[in-house]
Write a protein that holds these residues in place. Structure first.
Motif, PDB file in Angstrom:
ATOM      1  N   PRO A  32       3.276   2.460   7.778  1.00  0.00           N
ATOM      2  CA  PRO A  32       2.425   3.083   8.727  1.00  0.00           C
ATOM      3  C   PRO A  32       0.786   2.916   7.311  1.00  0.00           C
ATOM      4  O   PRO A  32       1.590   3.689   7.045  1.00  0.00           O
ATOM      5  CB  PRO A  32       3.147   3.592   9.693  1.00  0.00           C
ATOM      6  CG  PRO A  32       4.329   4.077   9.573  1.00  0.00           C
ATOM      7  CD  PRO A  32       4.343   4.029   7.889  1.00  0.00           C
ATOM      8  N   ALA A  33      -0.066   2.499   8.086  1.00  0.00           N
ATOM      9  CA  ALA A  33      -1.445   2.776   7.878  1.00  0.00           C
ATOM     10  C   ALA A  33      -1.171   4.168   7.377  1.00  0.00           C
ATOM     11  O   ALA A  33      -1.838   4.621   9.011  1.00  0.00           O
ATOM     12  CB  ALA A  33      -2.534   1.522   8.012  1.00  0.00           C
ATOM     13  N   ALA A  34      -2.379   5.212   6.794  1.00  0.00           N
ATOM     14  CA  ALA A  34      -2.455   6.813   6.941  1.00  0.00           C
ATOM     15  C   ALA A  34      -3.598   6.608   7.420  1.00  0.00           C
ATOM     16  O   ALA A  34      -4.472   4.813   7.191  1.00  0.00           O
ATOM     17  CB  ALA A  34      -2.626   7.375   5.728  1.00  0.00           C
ATOM     18  N   PRO A  35      -4.929   7.606   8.086  1.00  0.00           N
ATOM     19  CA  PRO A  35      -5.866   6.993   8.955  1.00  0.00           C
ATOM     20  C   PRO A  35      -6.916   6.288   7.790  1.00  0.00           C
ATOM     21  O   PRO A  35      -8.131   6.338   7.802  1.00  0.00           O
ATOM     22  CB  PRO A  35      -6.054   8.716   9.608  1.00  0.00           C
ATOM     23  CG  PRO A  35      -5.141   9.057   9.471  1.00  0.00           C
ATOM     24  CD  PRO A  35      -3.708   8.523   8.761  1.00  0.00           C
ATOM     25  N   PRO A  48       0.891  -1.517  10.654  1.00  0.00           N
ATOM     26  CA  PRO A  48       1.827  -1.667   9.265  1.00  0.00           C
ATOM     27  C   PRO A  48       1.091  -2.406   7.944  1.00  0.00           C
ATOM     28  O   PRO A  48       0.787  -3.305   8.014  1.00  0.00           O
ATOM     29  CB  PRO A  48       2.916  -2.951   9.898  1.00  0.00           C
ATOM     30  CG  PRO A  48       2.298  -3.509  11.338  1.00  0.00           C
ATOM     31  CD  PRO A  48       2.089  -2.602  11.595  1.00  0.00           C
ATOM     32  N   VAL A  49       1.345  -2.083   7.133  1.00  0.00           N
ATOM     33  CA  VAL A  49       1.113  -1.843   5.389  1.00  0.00           C
ATOM     34  C   VAL A  49       1.884  -2.417   4.594  1.00  0.00           C
ATOM     35  O   VAL A  49       3.159  -1.686   4.762  1.00  0.00           O
ATOM     36  CB  VAL A  49      -0.339  -0.898   5.030  1.00  0.00           C
ATOM     37  CG1 VAL A  49      -1.511  -1.827   6.236  1.00  0.00           C
ATOM     38  CG2 VAL A  49      -0.105   0.464   4.641  1.00  0.00           C
ATOM     39  N   MET A  50       1.490  -3.336   3.401  1.00  0.00           N
ATOM     40  CA  MET A  50       2.324  -2.860   2.266  1.00  0.00           C
ATOM     41  C   MET A  50       2.192  -2.069   1.656  1.00  0.00           C
ATOM     42  O   MET A  50       0.993  -1.881   0.974  1.00  0.00           O
ATOM     43  CB  MET A  50       2.383  -4.241   1.754  1.00  0.00           C
ATOM     44  CG  MET A  50       3.840  -4.812   0.554  1.00  0.00           C
ATOM     45  SD  MET A  50       5.285  -4.359   1.496  1.00  0.00           S
ATOM     46  CE  MET A  50       5.966  -6.170   2.216  1.00  0.00           C
ATOM     47  N   PHE A  51       2.930  -1.503   1.351  1.00  0.00           N
ATOM     48  CA  PHE A  51       2.070  -0.286   0.048  1.00  0.00           C
ATOM     49  C   PHE A  51       3.355  -0.735  -1.607  1.00  0.00           C
ATOM     50  O   PHE A  51       4.510  -0.373  -1.317  1.00  0.00           O
ATOM     51  CB  PHE A  51       2.853   1.045   1.059  1.00  0.00           C
ATOM     52  CG  PHE A  51       2.472   2.074  -0.770  1.00  0.00           C
ATOM     53  CD1 PHE A  51       1.064   2.506  -1.031  1.00  0.00           C
ATOM     54  CD2 PHE A  51       3.448   2.362  -1.255  1.00  0.00           C
ATOM     55  CE1 PHE A  51       1.423   3.038  -2.050  1.00  0.00           C
ATOM     56  CE2 PHE A  51       3.998   3.917  -1.921  1.00  0.00           C
ATOM     57  CZ  PHE A  51       2.185   4.078  -2.936  1.00  0.00           C
TER      58      PHE A  51
END
Length: 178
Positions: A32-35, A48-51
């Motif tokens: 999940p994307a942090a702020p 959701p993001v691809m890290f």
């Protein structure tokens, strides 16, 4: 749509231009994307993001670290969802592949002391050379941020060179006032 030819990775191009063999290690996972990341990508926190965490090497020597974030709303379910596993590599080439035309990127460059894990991963000398160049880079397709990354270079091993075009200046005409 025009497809770009050749490597779209600045690291690969720069390493090869310096006569060095580029390689990298990468690990990707959905998070999940942090702020702070969400703000840079123009999405809501928690989306959701691809890290992907990278360690780049030139002739086997660690030279750069990067943490990349891509909104899964753009790449999710495509052949380029996982940055290092698809048919093309490099953010510009991958986005081109799925019909997203990157037209610019923005960088914010600072210097700071290396964090302990960065110093270890980059093999920085404990007696000195523990400063890094930190870059926040965000790629855009129009107004949409498609990838943002935190990039770290050893301060004593890198030089950043930029070329920026300047519009020609012309003096005001007779009816124009400065």
């Amino acid at each position: 749509m025009r497809k770009r030819i050749g490597s779209t990775s600045p690291f690969t191009r720069d390493s090869e231009a310096a006569g060095r063999r580029p390689s990298w290690e990468a690990h990707s996972e959905k998070i999940p994307a942090a702020p702070h990341t969400a703000d840079r990508l123009g999405i809501q926190p928690g989306e959701p993001v691809m890290f992907t965490r990278y360690r780049y090497l030139a002739d086997g020597v660690p030279i750069q670290l990067a943490c990349s974030y891509e909104p899964l709303a753009i790449t999710g379910g495509t052949q380029v969802e996982y940055p290092e596993q698809g048919p093309v590599i490099g953010v510009v080439a991958r986005m081109d592949f799925i019909g997203v035309a990157i037209d610019r990127f923005v960088e914010e460059v600072t210097t700071r002391p290396a964090m302990p894990e960065e110093a270890e991963a980059l093999g920085l000398d404990r007696r000195g050379g523990r400063w890094v160049i930190a870059v926040e880079r965000t790629y855009y397709a129009g107004q949409t941020a498609v990838e943002t990354a935190d990039i770290v270079f050893p301060g004593d091993r890198y030089r950043l060179v930029y070329e920026v075009p300047v519009d020609p200046w012309s003096p005001p005409g007779p009816s124009e006032t400065p």
